[in-house]
Design an enzyme around this catalytic site. Structure first.
Site, mmCIF file in Angstrom:
data_model
loop_
_atom_site.group_PDB
_atom_site.id
_atom_site.type_symbol
_atom_site.label_atom_id
_atom_site.label_comp_id
_atom_site.label_asym_id
_atom_site.label_seq_id
_atom_site.Cartn_x
_atom_site.Cartn_y
_atom_site.Cartn_z
ATOM 1 N N HIS A 1 14.345 2.321 17.037
ATOM 2 C CA HIS A 1 13.004 1.968 16.561
ATOM 3 C C HIS A 1 12.869 2.389 15.106
ATOM 4 O O HIS A 1 13.065 3.553 14.763
ATOM 5 C CB HIS A 1 11.943 2.632 17.441
ATOM 6 C CG HIS A 1 11.922 2.054 18.833
ATOM 7 N ND1 HIS A 1 11.892 2.822 19.963
ATOM 8 C CD2 HIS A 1 11.950 0.754 19.241
ATOM 9 C CE1 HIS A 1 11.889 2.012 21.029
ATOM 10 N NE2 HIS A 1 11.930 0.761 20.613
ATOM 11 N N ALA A 2 12.516 1.404 14.278
ATOM 12 C CA ALA A 2 12.640 1.575 12.834
ATOM 13 C C ALA A 2 11.851 2.768 12.279
ATOM 14 O O ALA A 2 12.317 3.456 11.388
ATOM 15 C CB ALA A 2 12.206 0.286 12.140
ATOM 16 N N ARG A 3 10.669 3.001 12.810
ATOM 17 C CA ARG A 3 9.811 4.032 12.202
ATOM 18 C C ARG A 3 10.141 5.443 12.632
ATOM 19 O O ARG A 3 9.555 6.393 12.120
ATOM 20 C CB ARG A 3 8.356 3.727 12.526
ATOM 21 C CG ARG A 3 8.000 3.716 14.004
ATOM 22 C CD ARG A 3 6.590 3.161 14.170
ATOM 23 N NE ARG A 3 6.189 3.018 15.564
ATOM 24 C CZ ARG A 3 5.002 2.508 15.926
ATOM 25 N NH1 ARG A 3 4.150 2.114 15.012
ATOM 26 N NH2 ARG A 3 4.679 2.396 17.191
ATOM 27 N N GLU A 4 11.077 5.605 13.560
ATOM 28 C CA GLU A 4 11.423 6.942 14.061
ATOM 29 C C GLU A 4 12.487 7.569 13.156
ATOM 30 O O GLU A 4 13.643 7.727 13.527
ATOM 31 C CB GLU A 4 11.882 6.833 15.523
ATOM 32 C CG GLU A 4 10.785 6.268 16.427
ATOM 33 C CD GLU A 4 11.247 5.784 17.795
ATOM 34 O OE1 GLU A 4 12.426 5.961 18.139
ATOM 35 O OE2 GLU A 4 10.411 5.207 18.517
ATOM 36 N N ARG B 1 8.456 -1.199 13.915
ATOM 37 C CA ARG B 1 9.188 -0.671 15.069
ATOM 38 C C ARG B 1 10.358 -1.564 15.498
ATOM 39 O O ARG B 1 11.445 -1.090 15.818
ATOM 40 C CB ARG B 1 8.197 -0.551 16.235
ATOM 41 C CG ARG B 1 8.791 -0.370 17.612
ATOM 42 C CD ARG B 1 7.658 -0.349 18.652
ATOM 43 N NE ARG B 1 8.147 -0.435 20.017
ATOM 44 C CZ ARG B 1 8.458 0.617 20.762
ATOM 45 N NH1 ARG B 1 8.359 1.838 20.265
ATOM 46 N NH2 ARG B 1 8.880 0.465 21.997
ATOM 47 N N ASN C 1 14.807 -1.745 22.392
ATOM 48 C CA ASN C 1 14.927 -0.939 23.610
ATOM 49 C C ASN C 1 14.187 -1.556 24.802
ATOM 50 O O ASN C 1 13.905 -0.879 25.780
ATOM 51 C CB ASN C 1 14.451 0.496 23.365
ATOM 52 C CG ASN C 1 15.162 1.480 24.268
ATOM 53 O OD1 ASN C 1 16.330 1.288 24.613
ATOM 54 N ND2 ASN C 1 14.464 2.537 24.671
ATOM 55 N N ARG C 2 13.872 -2.835 24.698
ATOM 56 C CA ARG C 2 13.408 -3.620 25.852
ATOM 57 C C ARG C 2 14.325 -4.830 26.040
ATOM 58 O O ARG C 2 14.036 -5.704 26.823
ATOM 59 C CB ARG C 2 11.973 -4.134 25.621
ATOM 60 C CG ARG C 2 10.923 -3.069 25.433
ATOM 61 C CD ARG C 2 10.692 -2.270 26.711
ATOM 62 N NE ARG C 2 9.539 -1.379 26.592
ATOM 63 C CZ ARG C 2 9.538 -0.217 25.950
ATOM 64 N NH1 ARG C 2 10.651 0.224 25.389
ATOM 65 N NH2 ARG C 2 8.437 0.534 25.886
ATOM 66 N N HIS D 1 15.613 9.015 20.011
ATOM 67 C CA HIS D 1 14.333 8.435 19.598
ATOM 68 C C HIS D 1 13.390 9.563 19.165
ATOM 69 O O HIS D 1 13.740 10.729 19.195
ATOM 70 C CB HIS D 1 13.691 7.688 20.775
ATOM 71 C CG HIS D 1 14.389 6.415 21.163
ATOM 72 N ND1 HIS D 1 13.836 5.181 20.952
ATOM 73 C CD2 HIS D 1 15.593 6.180 21.743
ATOM 74 C CE1 HIS D 1 14.654 4.241 21.395
ATOM 75 N NE2 HIS D 1 15.738 4.815 21.867
ATOM 76 N N SER D 2 12.181 9.196 18.777
ATOM 77 C CA SER D 2 11.096 10.163 18.615
ATOM 78 C C SER D 2 9.807 9.423 18.938
ATOM 79 O O SER D 2 9.804 8.188 18.948
ATOM 80 C CB SER D 2 11.054 10.720 17.187
ATOM 81 O OG SER D 2 10.509 9.764 16.283
ATOM 82 N N TYR D 3 8.688 10.066 19.201
ATOM 83 C CA TYR D 3 8.492 11.468 19.290
ATOM 84 C C TYR D 3 7.953 11.804 20.662
ATOM 85 O O TYR D 3 7.569 10.896 21.400
ATOM 86 C CB TYR D 3 7.489 11.937 18.206
ATOM 87 C CG TYR D 3 6.088 11.357 18.363
ATOM 88 C CD1 TYR D 3 5.099 12.081 19.028
ATOM 89 C CD2 TYR D 3 5.770 10.109 17.858
ATOM 90 C CE1 TYR D 3 3.823 11.546 19.174
ATOM 91 C CE2 TYR D 3 4.490 9.569 18.013
ATOM 92 C CZ TYR D 3 3.523 10.301 18.672
ATOM 93 O OH TYR D 3 2.277 9.757 18.836
ATOM 94 N N GLU E 1 13.786 12.184 23.041
ATOM 95 C CA GLU E 1 12.626 11.953 22.173
ATOM 96 C C GLU E 1 12.447 13.231 21.383
ATOM 97 O O GLU E 1 12.016 14.253 21.914
ATOM 98 C CB GLU E 1 11.367 11.668 23.004
ATOM 99 C CG GLU E 1 11.442 10.424 23.880
ATOM 100 C CD GLU E 1 11.068 9.147 23.131
ATOM 101 O OE1 GLU E 1 10.694 9.238 21.933
ATOM 102 O OE2 GLU E 1 11.160 8.063 23.735
HETATM 103 ZN ZN LIG Z 1 11.913 4.851 20.118
#
Ligand SMILES: [Zn+2]
Length: 417
Positions: free
Chosen positions: A176-179, A234, A251-252, A304-306, A378
């Site tokens: 996910h891009a923003r993590e 994301r 991730n889906r 991943h986060s968060y 996470e």
């Molecule tokens: Zn993620």
């Protein structure tokens, strides 16, 4: 000349439209007690665009949980009135996203090039993959496992001493891009491998007995987009016939109960599962690599986060895996080890019950391919900064996460199958 000016102003106007600035945007946390609260949130979502931070969409909100979401500045007062009138218990986690975004670059390191304690843009990470491989030829080799939708190379680093028939652990970052803390950790892991091999007994043994496949950024196009256009992006950046909305949630997008639950068929949604499983070039490349190396890969770790969690399958169903007891015991010991350094507390458990049901995730897919030790991490934090974790937290976050990853790796080495 006039035509040029018209073109220029059109270009500037569209650049302005697409650049997100987040001035005055707020992040709310709502304590959801029961179904009536969930229905109220759904009502809110129908009237305006809301960016869900945790969980990933309104459809995944459960009773007795907290929900974090971002609201654009122009909608803040409507949302505040709505929450108040309906007596939804809430607090403001982030009062002005813009000022927090400025604070995220708080590292005191002045380096302009690559740094392990700063967030690095893709071009810097790309050059770094080449450099670490060149400088450590006996420990690291670099390959390309595919290209992204926008044509960028997906680099994979193989980290370990040469040997035959070595078991391997696959770890990826940056789904996910923003993590942003996620790619920072993959880089940190490689640095620790280089720095401590031959000096620290545990890492030395791990690298002599195991290979680590490190994919530093899965969703490179999305990551680039968070640096250039929209920090809150994301998904991937693929286009879809029949829709002007861009991107699929990688991730889906895996073939594990694909799109059955906790995912959306709507291309405009942040949890869009894509037109079909592995429709994204990035997820296809990752899945192909794992399929081609199934005989050696004994663990799959995805960062991943968060929210500080260690999750294991399943997420696409409430059913438990046949390895549930062992995975639970390993997760418990791992988060305990992680907490020894800075006291950071993680929760753990099967994805569906611990966080929320979500189909098409890479961890479930890897497990069903026969990779028993499959975990999603996470990382920090629990919402104070959310995706905007300041650079000053990169080092402590990565240090504690290293303890966790090394613990899992040592366990896997002791329990080869
Ligand atoms: Zn993620």
């Amino acid at each position: 000349m006039l035509a040029f000016l018209v073109l220029l102003s059109v270009a500037l106007a569209s650049a302005h439209l697409h650049d997100e600035h987040f001035e005055g945007d707020k992040v709310f946390r709502v304590d959801v007690e029961d179904e009536s609260h969930i229905n109220l949130l759904k009502e809110l979502v129908n009237t305006m665009q809301i960016d869900f931070w945790k969980p990933d969409s309104v459809t995944q909100v459960k009773p007795q949980s907290t929900v974090d979401f971002r609201v654009k500045a122009e909608d803040v007062s409507i949302v505040e009135d709505f929450l108040e009138q309906n007596e939804l218990p809430s607090e403001i986690l982030i009062n002005n996203l813009k000022s927090l975004l400025e604070d995220q670059f708080d590292s005191r390191v002045r380096a302009t090039g690559h740094s392990y304690v700063k967030y690095n843009k893709w071009e810097t990470i790309e050059a770094w993959t080449q450099q670490v491989a060149n400088e450590n030829p006996d420990l690291i080799s670099r390959s390309i496992i595919g290209t992204t939708f926008e044509g960028r190379n997906m680099y994979l680093l193989k980290v370990g001493k040469a040997g035959s028939n070595k078991p391997a652990i696959f770890m990826d970052c940056g789904f996910h891009a923003r993590e942003w803390i996620s790619p920072a950790f993959c880089q940190w892991f490689v640095r620790e491998a280089i720095r401590t091999y031959g000096h620290e007994i545990h890492m030395t043994e791990l690298l002599e007995q195991l290979d680590f496949y490190i994919l530093p950024v899965v969703n490179i196009d999305g990551y680039v987009h968070t640096w250039t256009k929209n920090r809150m992006w994301r998904k991937t950046r693929s286009t879809h016939p029949g829709s002007s909305c861009i991107g699929t949630d990688p991730n889906r997008n895996f073939d594990a109960g694909w799109c059955q639950i906790g995912a959306s068929h709507q291309p405009c949604d942040d949890t869009y599962c894509g037109p079909s499983a592995e429709s994204e070039k990035e997820t296809k490349a990752l899945a192909d690599f794992i399929r081609n190396n199934l005989s050696s890969i004994k663990a799959y770790l995805t960062i991943h986060s968060y929210s500080q969690m260690m999750l294991y399958p399943y997420s696409y169903d409430y059913k438990l895996t046949k390895d549930n007891v062992e995975l639970n015991t390993l997760a418990k010991a791992t988060v305990k080890e992680l907490a020894t350094l800075h006291g950071t507390k993680y929760t753990y458990g099967p994805g569906a019950t611990t966080i929320y049901p979500a189909a098409g995730g890479s961890d479930d897919w890897a497990y069903d391919q026969g990779i028993k030790y499959s975990f999603t991490f996470e990382l920090r934090d629990k919402g104070r900064y959310g995706f905007i974790l300041p650079e000053s937290q990169i080092q402590p976050t990565c240090e504690e996460t290293m303890l966790a990853i090394k613990h899992v790796a040592a366990y896997v080495l002791d329990h080869l199958y």
